[in-house]
Write a protein that holds these residues in place. Structure first.
Motif, PDB file in Angstrom:
ATOM      1  N   HIS A 122       0.832  -1.210   0.000  1.00 44.69           N
ATOM      2  CA  HIS A 122       0.000   0.000   0.000  1.00 44.69           C
ATOM      3  C   HIS A 122       0.870   1.265   0.000  1.00 44.69           C
ATOM      4  N   LEU A 123       1.907   1.261   0.819  1.00 39.47           N
ATOM      5  CA  LEU A 123       2.811   2.412   0.861  1.00 39.47           C
ATOM      6  C   LEU A 123       3.451   2.635  -0.504  1.00 39.47           C
ATOM      7  N   ARG A 124       3.958   1.573  -1.105  1.00 36.35           N
ATOM      8  CA  ARG A 124       4.632   1.682  -2.399  1.00 36.35           C
ATOM      9  C   ARG A 124       3.664   2.162  -3.487  1.00 36.35           C
ATOM     10  N   GLU A 125       2.428   1.691  -3.443  1.00 41.60           N
ATOM     11  CA  GLU A 125       1.413   2.144  -4.408  1.00 41.60           C
ATOM     12  C   GLU A 125       1.182   3.650  -4.296  1.00 41.60           C
ATOM     13  N   ASN A 126       1.460   4.183  -3.100  1.00 41.06           N
ATOM     14  CA  ASN A 126       1.279   5.613  -2.846  1.00 41.06           C
ATOM     15  C   ASN A 126       2.597   6.390  -2.899  1.00 41.06           C
ATOM     16  N   GLY A 127       3.634   5.767  -3.471  1.00 33.27           N
ATOM     17  CA  GLY A 127       4.911   6.448  -3.660  1.00 33.27           C
ATOM     18  C   GLY A 127       5.737   6.611  -2.403  1.00 33.27           C
ATOM     19  N   ILE A 128       5.464   5.801  -1.382  1.00 31.72           N
ATOM     20  CA  ILE A 128       6.208   5.875  -0.119  1.00 31.72           C
ATOM     21  C   ILE A 128       7.055   4.610  -0.009  1.00 31.72           C
ATOM     22  N   TYR A 129       8.366   4.785  -0.045  1.00 35.35           N
ATOM     23  CA  TYR A 129       9.290   3.649  -0.119  1.00 35.35           C
ATOM     24  C   TYR A 129      10.044   3.413   1.184  1.00 35.35           C
ATOM     25  N   GLN A 130       9.339   3.491   2.306  1.00 35.43           N
ATOM     26  CA  GLN A 130      10.006   3.319   3.595  1.00 35.43           C
ATOM     27  C   GLN A 130      10.296   1.853   3.905  1.00 35.43           C
ATOM     28  N   TRP A 131       9.470   0.945   3.430  1.00 29.70           N
ATOM     29  CA  TRP A 131       9.669  -0.486   3.658  1.00 29.70           C
ATOM     30  C   TRP A 131       9.769  -1.193   2.322  1.00 29.70           C
ATOM     31  N   ASP A 132      10.382  -2.384   2.352  1.00 32.26           N
ATOM     32  CA  ASP A 132      10.537  -3.169   1.137  1.00 32.26           C
ATOM     33  C   ASP A 132      10.610  -4.648   1.493  1.00 32.26           C
ATOM     34  N   ARG A 133      11.053  -5.478   0.570  1.00 35.84           N
ATOM     35  CA  ARG A 133      11.093  -6.918   0.844  1.00 35.84           C
ATOM     36  C   ARG A 133      12.180  -7.292   1.854  1.00 35.84           C
ATOM     37  N   PHE A 134      13.083  -6.368   2.140  1.00 25.87           N
ATOM     38  CA  PHE A 134      14.152  -6.634   3.100  1.00 25.87           C
ATOM     39  C   PHE A 134      13.793  -6.201   4.526  1.00 25.87           C
ATOM     40  N   TYR A 135      12.873  -5.263   4.635  1.00 23.55           N
ATOM     41  CA  TYR A 135      12.493  -4.745   5.957  1.00 23.55           C
ATOM     42  C   TYR A 135      11.057  -4.244   5.925  1.00 23.55           C
ATOM     43  N   PRO A 136      10.270  -4.625   6.923  1.00 22.53           N
ATOM     44  CA  PRO A 136      10.584  -5.596   7.977  1.00 22.53           C
ATOM     45  C   PRO A 136      10.522  -7.021   7.431  1.00 22.53           C
ATOM     46  N   ASN A 137      11.423  -7.853   7.895  1.00 26.47           N
ATOM     47  CA  ASN A 137      11.494  -9.219   7.386  1.00 26.47           C
ATOM     48  C   ASN A 137      11.145 -10.231   8.475  1.00 26.47           C
TER      49      ASN A 137
END
Length: 166
Positions: free
Chosen positions: A24-39
């Motif tokens: 949801h964050l990424r869909e809204n252009g917010i790249y604070q988390w990714d597949r590495f965190y939180p893991n």
């Protein structure tokens, strides 16, 4: 709504929560988390240490927050107000996209504040991805004061640090 310590058997549900929030964050252009965190390793340790609290709906975790005393070494450069007391930290506060806007984030913050008081803490610290305007606004509305910024590896955008004296 009941906030309680999550258990090891909640691991899979917690991972689903963080994946949904990250998407949801990424869909809204917010790249604070990714597949590495939180893991899964971070979540496993949170559950093992008993510091991951959450809200469940029909057995699924729909909101969660970590409350502990672990601070990033980056926090040493921040000008915190509470230098004499015992500080707690909030990490990984998340509300499933289907349940956002219902006050769950605010309830998790209130829970964290009450919980840390019972642990003898005099303040709460946290960092927020500076491009996440919704999260920034929530912390400011809740009385958290901006105290500085830190830069984490592999992140191009700084994280703003906030503190609330309890």
């Amino acid at each position: 709504m009941h906030i309680a310590a999550l258990q090891r058997q909640d691991h899979k549900s917690v991972m689903h929560l963080y994946k949904a929030v990250t998407s949801h964050l990424r869909e809204n252009g917010i790249y604070q988390w990714d597949r590495f965190y939180p893991n899964r390793f971070v979540i496993h340790n949170d559950l093992k240490n008993g510091c991951l609290f959450g809200v469940k709906q029909d057995g699924a975790v729909i909101a969660a927050v970590v409350v502990d005393e672990k601070q990033s070494s980056k926090y040493l450069q921040v000008n915190w107000q509470d230098r004499q007391g015992k500080a707690a930290c909030i990490h990984r506060l998340a509300v499933h996209p289907d349940y956002q806007g219902m006050g769950l984030g605010k309830k998790l913050l209130q829970f964290a504040e009450q919980y840390t008081l019972t642990q003898g803490c005099s303040s709460i610290r946290l960092d927020v991805y500076s491009a996440n305007e919704t999260a920034l606004a929530m912390y400011i509305r809740a009385g958290y004061m901006h105290t500085g910024a830190v830069q984490f590896p592999f992140r191009s955008t700084p994280y703003y640090c906030f503190e609330k004296i309890l």
